[in-house]
Design an enzyme around this catalytic site. Structure first.
Site, mmCIF file in Angstrom:
data_model
loop_
_atom_site.group_PDB
_atom_site.id
_atom_site.type_symbol
_atom_site.label_atom_id
_atom_site.label_comp_id
_atom_site.label_asym_id
_atom_site.label_seq_id
_atom_site.Cartn_x
_atom_site.Cartn_y
_atom_site.Cartn_z
ATOM 1 N N CYS A 157 -4.551 12.772 -21.365
ATOM 2 C CA CYS A 157 -4.115 11.828 -22.407
ATOM 3 C C CYS A 157 -3.481 10.561 -21.855
ATOM 4 O O CYS A 157 -3.231 9.612 -22.610
ATOM 5 C CB CYS A 157 -3.160 12.507 -23.387
ATOM 6 S SG CYS A 157 -1.512 12.879 -22.696
ATOM 7 N N CYS A 191 -0.185 17.067 -24.404
ATOM 8 C CA CYS A 191 -1.505 17.626 -24.746
ATOM 9 C C CYS A 191 -1.857 18.880 -23.960
ATOM 10 O O CYS A 191 -2.904 19.476 -24.187
ATOM 11 C CB CYS A 191 -2.589 16.578 -24.531
ATOM 12 S SG CYS A 191 -2.931 16.223 -22.785
ATOM 13 N N VAL A 196 3.718 4.030 -1.340
ATOM 14 C CA VAL A 196 4.008 4.664 -2.633
ATOM 15 C C VAL A 196 5.458 5.120 -2.704
ATOM 16 O O VAL A 196 5.815 5.920 -3.563
ATOM 17 C CB VAL A 196 3.057 5.855 -2.885
ATOM 18 C CG1 VAL A 196 1.612 5.390 -2.969
ATOM 19 C CG2 VAL A 196 3.200 6.942 -1.802
ATOM 20 N N GLN A 253 0.830 -1.202 0.000
ATOM 21 C CA GLN A 253 0.000 0.000 0.000
ATOM 22 C C GLN A 253 0.867 1.256 0.000
ATOM 23 O O GLN A 253 0.336 2.361 -0.066
ATOM 24 C CB GLN A 253 -0.903 -0.009 1.242
ATOM 25 C CG GLN A 253 -1.891 -1.165 1.270
ATOM 26 C CD GLN A 253 -2.626 -1.264 2.597
ATOM 27 O OE1 GLN A 253 -2.028 -1.145 3.658
ATOM 28 N NE2 GLN A 253 -3.927 -1.511 2.541
ATOM 29 N N CYS A 283 1.080 18.958 -19.080
ATOM 30 C CA CYS A 283 1.533 17.847 -19.905
ATOM 31 C C CYS A 283 2.184 18.382 -21.177
ATOM 32 O O CYS A 283 1.611 19.240 -21.867
ATOM 33 C CB CYS A 283 0.353 16.950 -20.247
ATOM 34 S SG CYS A 283 0.750 15.600 -21.387
ATOM 35 N N GLY A 293 2.933 -4.302 8.863
ATOM 36 C CA GLY A 293 2.973 -2.853 8.979
ATOM 37 C C GLY A 293 1.760 -2.133 8.455
ATOM 38 O O GLY A 293 1.846 -0.966 8.083
ATOM 39 N N SER A 294 0.619 -2.787 8.415
ATOM 40 C CA SER A 294 -0.618 -2.144 7.957
ATOM 41 C C SER A 294 -1.710 -2.318 9.002
ATOM 42 O O SER A 294 -1.919 -3.423 9.513
ATOM 43 C CB SER A 294 -1.087 -2.748 6.631
ATOM 44 O OG SER A 294 -2.345 -2.208 6.244
ATOM 45 N N HIS A 347 -1.309 1.325 -4.602
ATOM 46 C CA HIS A 347 -1.654 2.745 -4.627
ATOM 47 C C HIS A 347 -0.711 3.571 -5.491
ATOM 48 O O HIS A 347 -0.673 4.789 -5.388
ATOM 49 C CB HIS A 347 -1.695 3.295 -3.198
ATOM 50 C CG HIS A 347 -2.717 2.614 -2.343
ATOM 51 N ND1 HIS A 347 -2.647 2.578 -0.960
ATOM 52 C CD2 HIS A 347 -3.831 1.916 -2.666
ATOM 53 C CE1 HIS A 347 -3.680 1.897 -0.490
ATOM 54 N NE2 HIS A 347 -4.399 1.483 -1.498
#
Length: 300
Positions: free
Chosen positions: A157, A207, A130, A128, A204, A244-245, A146
């Protein structure tokens, strides 16, 4: 083999795992007994592990759900997409936090999981987090539920960018970011920044659309293909370990339920209570780093 065939082995506490306890004390003896029991549960089986923020605290990344953590209101996708000022504040803080976030190094828990995966004890890691620390530690089969802070995507895009390239554009457009005052890192790689007048967010380059770190914000769903990959690991596993969660996020609960329905032995390693404690055949109320290191020493 079903969870019902495993007796409950009790709770392994931080005091039991304290490294400063002299060899031969009852605490050390109990710790060895409990870790031996855990190793016996996993020996000869292929398990899958779900990791959370508690695994990365030893790398200097705080956990905003653990015991004693300060209250924090994370950015929601709806606010990010609809409120330009909130989006500026997020990007300013996220950039400063990213500098600290990327400097974090894998800890003993990450490297122990790498050893356990390489030895075939774990078929893969579902995280979980990042922070990308599992990959940097050398783990090969990692499902980042995640997302990861090291990538940025365009919401229009779908073009993906490396975070470093976007960070350079942010600093070019906002030179003050190169000389920030001391900041306090938050669990999601963000920091608190109030002075965002005149702040410029890069668009971006393909686009001109809105950019967003490739992480799941509150109010977003985990991408279907990513969750399917996690489910496949649980489906093929013979044991389910949570490290650890606190299981406060729905994605973790769904995977726990899949493991419970399959009657897999469920092991929880976490400081403090979790939503999975009542379904676990073994709850280890202890730090993940030292527990996983002890497990790796026994099984690798």
């Amino acid at each position: 083999m079903t969870a019902d065939l495993f007796p409950r082995a009790g709770i392994l506490t931080d005091a039991v795992l304290a490294h400063e306890a002299p060899a031969g004390t009852p605490d050390n003896s109990t710790a060895r007994t409990q870790l031996d029991a855990l190793a016996d549960m996993l020996r000869g089986r292929q398990a899958v592990v779900l990791t959370g923020a508690g695994l990365s605290t030893d790398s200097g990344i705080p956990d905003y759900r653990g015991e004693g953590a300060p209250q924090r209101t994370p950015m929601t996708f709806q606010t990010f997409a609809s409120n330009e000022r909130a989006r500026k504040r997020y990007w300013a803080g996220s950039h400063l936090g990213w500098r600290h976030f990327r400097a974090a190094q894998p800890n003993m828990g990450h490297t122990s999981l790498m050893r356990l995966e390489a030895s075939g004890v774990f078929s893969g890691i579902i995280t979980q987090n990042v922070d990308g620390l599992h990959a940097r530690a050398g783990s090969r089969h990692v499902v980042e539920l995640h997302g990861s802070m090291d990538r940025v995507i365009c919401l229009v895009c779908g073009q993906a960018f490396g975070r470093d390239s976007v960070a350079e554009r942010l600093e070019d457009a906002n030179p003050s970011l190169r000389t920030p005052e001391a900041v306090r890192i938050a669990p999601d790689g963000d920091v608190d920044v109030d002075d965002i007048d005149g702040f410029t967010i890069p668009a971006c380059t393909v686009c001109g659309g809105m950019l967003k770190p490739n992480v799941v914000f509150f109010g977003e769903l985990v991408p279907t293909e990513r969750f399917t990959a996690a489910q496949s690991l649980v489906q093929a596993a013979e044991a389910f370990v949570i490290a650890g969660s606190s299981l406060a996020v729905n994605s973790g609960i769904r995977l726990l339920e899949q493991a419970r329905r399959r009657k897999l032995p469920i092991i929880v390693i976490n400081r403090g209570a979790t939503k999975g404690d009542g379904r676990a055949v073994l709850k280890l109320d202890a730090g993940t780093s030292e527990t996983l290191a002890g497990l790796a020493d026994r099984l690798c």
